[in-house]
Design an enzyme around this catalytic site. Structure first.
Site, mmCIF file in Angstrom:
data_model
loop_
_atom_site.group_PDB
_atom_site.id
_atom_site.type_symbol
_atom_site.label_atom_id
_atom_site.label_comp_id
_atom_site.label_asym_id
_atom_site.label_seq_id
_atom_site.Cartn_x
_atom_site.Cartn_y
_atom_site.Cartn_z
ATOM 1 N N SER A 126 0.825 -1.208 0.000
ATOM 2 C CA SER A 126 0.000 0.000 0.000
ATOM 3 C C SER A 126 0.856 1.253 0.000
ATOM 4 O O SER A 126 1.970 1.257 0.522
ATOM 5 C CB SER A 126 -0.870 0.002 1.268
ATOM 6 O OG SER A 126 -1.451 1.273 1.478
ATOM 7 N N TYR A 150 -1.639 -0.095 10.669
ATOM 8 C CA TYR A 150 -1.991 -0.817 9.423
ATOM 9 C C TYR A 150 -0.851 -0.654 8.410
ATOM 10 O O TYR A 150 -0.317 -1.631 7.891
ATOM 11 C CB TYR A 150 -3.305 -0.301 8.830
ATOM 12 C CG TYR A 150 -3.440 -0.612 7.362
ATOM 13 C CD1 TYR A 150 -3.221 0.376 6.402
ATOM 14 C CD2 TYR A 150 -3.715 -1.904 6.937
ATOM 15 C CE1 TYR A 150 -3.306 0.085 5.060
ATOM 16 C CE2 TYR A 150 -3.803 -2.205 5.586
ATOM 17 C CZ TYR A 150 -3.581 -1.203 4.653
ATOM 18 O OH TYR A 150 -3.659 -1.501 3.324
ATOM 19 N N LYS A 154 2.163 -3.381 6.686
ATOM 20 C CA LYS A 154 2.506 -3.532 5.257
ATOM 21 C C LYS A 154 4.010 -3.344 5.053
ATOM 22 O O LYS A 154 4.664 -4.107 4.351
ATOM 23 C CB LYS A 154 1.731 -2.514 4.413
ATOM 24 C CG LYS A 154 0.241 -2.769 4.317
ATOM 25 C CD LYS A 154 -0.076 -4.103 3.647
ATOM 26 C CE LYS A 154 -1.557 -4.272 3.382
ATOM 27 N NZ LYS A 154 -1.873 -5.560 2.726
HETATM 28 C C1 WQD Z 1 -9.126 10.082 0.885
HETATM 29 C C2 WQD Z 1 -9.326 11.584 1.044
HETATM 30 C C3 WQD Z 1 -9.544 12.292 3.323
HETATM 31 C C4 WQD Z 1 -13.360 10.185 4.025
HETATM 32 C C5 WQD Z 1 -6.599 5.106 2.622
HETATM 33 C C6 WQD Z 1 -5.975 4.241 3.695
HETATM 34 C C7 WQD Z 1 -6.132 2.827 3.386
HETATM 35 C C8 WQD Z 1 -5.776 2.526 1.975
HETATM 36 C C9 WQD Z 1 -6.574 3.397 1.044
HETATM 37 C C10 WQD Z 1 -5.201 0.265 1.450
HETATM 38 C C11 WQD Z 1 -8.534 12.171 2.189
HETATM 39 C C12 WQD Z 1 -10.841 12.531 2.560
HETATM 40 C C13 WQD Z 1 -12.208 10.679 3.432
HETATM 41 C C14 WQD Z 1 -14.377 11.093 4.435
HETATM 42 C C15 WQD Z 1 -13.033 12.916 3.606
HETATM 43 N N1 WQD Z 1 -6.136 1.203 1.679
HETATM 44 N N2 WQD Z 1 -12.042 12.016 3.229
HETATM 45 N N3 WQD Z 1 -14.165 12.435 4.201
HETATM 46 O O1 WQD Z 1 -6.801 8.154 3.781
HETATM 47 O O2 WQD Z 1 -5.972 8.425 1.369
HETATM 48 O O3 WQD Z 1 -5.922 6.256 2.497
HETATM 49 O O4 WQD Z 1 -6.422 4.627 1.317
HETATM 50 O O5 WQD Z 1 -4.052 0.393 1.599
HETATM 51 O O6 WQD Z 1 -7.512 2.510 3.577
HETATM 52 O O7 WQD Z 1 -4.604 4.528 3.784
HETATM 53 O O8 WQD Z 1 -8.132 7.273 1.808
HETATM 54 O O9 WQD Z 1 -10.496 7.442 1.202
HETATM 55 O O10 WQD Z 1 -9.871 7.534 3.656
HETATM 56 O O11 WQD Z 1 -9.346 9.486 2.158
HETATM 57 O O12 WQD Z 1 -12.872 14.145 3.427
HETATM 58 O O13 WQD Z 1 -15.451 10.710 4.982
HETATM 59 O O14 WQD Z 1 -10.699 11.834 1.338
HETATM 60 O O15 WQD Z 1 -9.264 13.367 4.205
HETATM 61 O O16 WQD Z 1 -8.102 13.475 1.812
HETATM 62 P P1 WQD Z 1 -6.682 7.633 2.398
HETATM 63 P P2 WQD Z 1 -9.545 7.879 2.240
#
Ligand code: WQD
Length: 337
Positions: A126, A150, A154
């Protein structure tokens, strides 16, 4: 090389889409899954999409004897390892569960693979292994430094696999670092089905659109980005699945290689929300709230290496990601439940 492909966690979100692409490429697939975060229904959906039914073994990688029995029944040519826990927030609250489950299950798997001389391994890693201090786009030599348990599981597994190769140069190992997987198969028959309230952006957007959540909370609008909201490299899960087939085809030489699987483009939260509303003709009410602890402002991939060495690049854009995510959710308002 003949022999089945073992896919651990093959009924999960990315695993199931990869199984479809493997079956389409005429591989024989065996799935091991403990269904801790997926549904038995996925097998029927895979068969409906491909007219082929993968062999399913319902067991847990933490049960080493069972894994040994599976390897006695088949002659695996390669293993693609998805199985593991993947909720960032949960890992912060319950780190030991994550370290034990993700690392011990991988140790078991690699020990049994060694016993049966199966040493072709594709690992689902990841982009969370990268630290917040990287210039964009991030390449595979970027600074490492996950900021949650998490992501650390990885990274630790990547390091463990590197040590394994150093101890036995017969291993052929590919590490795939996913950026932000979103979307679903065009049929709308399989997709992301998070347990409870979604943590990630796209499943939260679709749950608002389908009426299961009142509104989206946008975590911060004061980042140094185009519109102040977080920027990420969203990649269609089908492109990601195809990346695994390419990695399998190119995993022919002893060694350990690492590849970013992303699109090389970054989209902000508000860009995703507005695109989703526009292409699907649905409303996604949102409110701006405080930043989410641990979030980094911007993350998107340098995908040159995968393009050059795996002959792979993402083909689907943000419009198709939004359409396919909505098609899955509107046809399955409660996921597989
Ligand atoms: C994306 C953007 C948030 C939810 C995740 C994890 C892990 C990985 C996939 C496997 C960010 C914003 C999010 C919400 C928001 N999986 N957001 N409101 O954090 O980049 O990473 O990616 O490895 O699960 O590391 O993904 O989708 O949570 O957030 O504003 O309700 O959306 O702040 O900018 P993230 P995300």
């Amino acid at each position: 090389m003949s022999g089945e492909i073992l896919v651990t966690g093959g009924t999960g979100y990315i695993g199931s889409h990869t199984v479809i692409e493997l079956l389409k490429a005429d591989y024989d697939v065996v799935i091991i899954d403990n269904f801790s975060n997926s549904s038995m229904k996925v097998i029927d959906r895979i068969e409906k999409i491909t007219d082929k039914r993968p062999i399913l073994i319902n067991t847990d990688l933490l049960n080493k004897e069972n894994i040994y029995d599976v390897f006695e029944k088949f002659s695996f040519s390669s293993v693609i390892h998805f199985a593991g826990l993947k909720a960032v927030g949960e890992s912060v609250n319950n780190p030991l569960k994550y370290y034990y489950t993700n690392i011990a299950s991988t140790v078991n798997l690699c020990e049994v693979m060694t016993a049966f001389d199966v040493k072709n391994f594709i690992f689902s890693s990841s982009a969370t292994v990268y630290s917040a201090q990287n210039k964009m786009p991030i390449n595979e030599d970027g600074n490492l430094g996950p900021n949650n348990p998490y992501g650390r599981t990885k990274l630790f597994i990547e390091e463990m696999l590197s040590d394994l190769y150093q101890s036995d140069s017969n291993w052929k190992i590919t590490l795939l670092r996913y950026f932000n997987p979103v979307g679903a198969h065009e049929s709308g028959l399989i997709g992301e089905s998070p347990n409870g309230t979604p943590n990630n952006l796209m499943p939260f957007i679709t749950s608002v659109a389908v009426g299961k959540q009142k509104n989206l909370k946008v975590f911060g609008s004061d980042y140094n980005t185009k519109d102040g909201t977080g920027v990420r490299d969203y990649i269609h899960v089908i492109d990601l699945a195809k990346g695994h087939v390419q990695a399998l085809k190119h995993n022919c030489e002893p060694g350990i290689k690492t590849y970013n699987l992303g699109t090389g483009k970054g989209y902000s939260v508000l860009e995703v929300v507005k695109t989703f509303q526009l292409v699907n003709g649905v409303n996604v009410p949102y409110e701006i709230v405080d930043r989410r602890p641990g979030d980094i402002p911007i993350s998107y991939a340098d995908v040159t290496k995968a393009k050059d060495q795996l002959n792979w690049n993402a083909e689907k854009g943000i419009i198709e990601m939004c359409k396919d995510a909505w098609n899955w959710q509107k046809n399955n308002p409660n996921g597989y439940n």
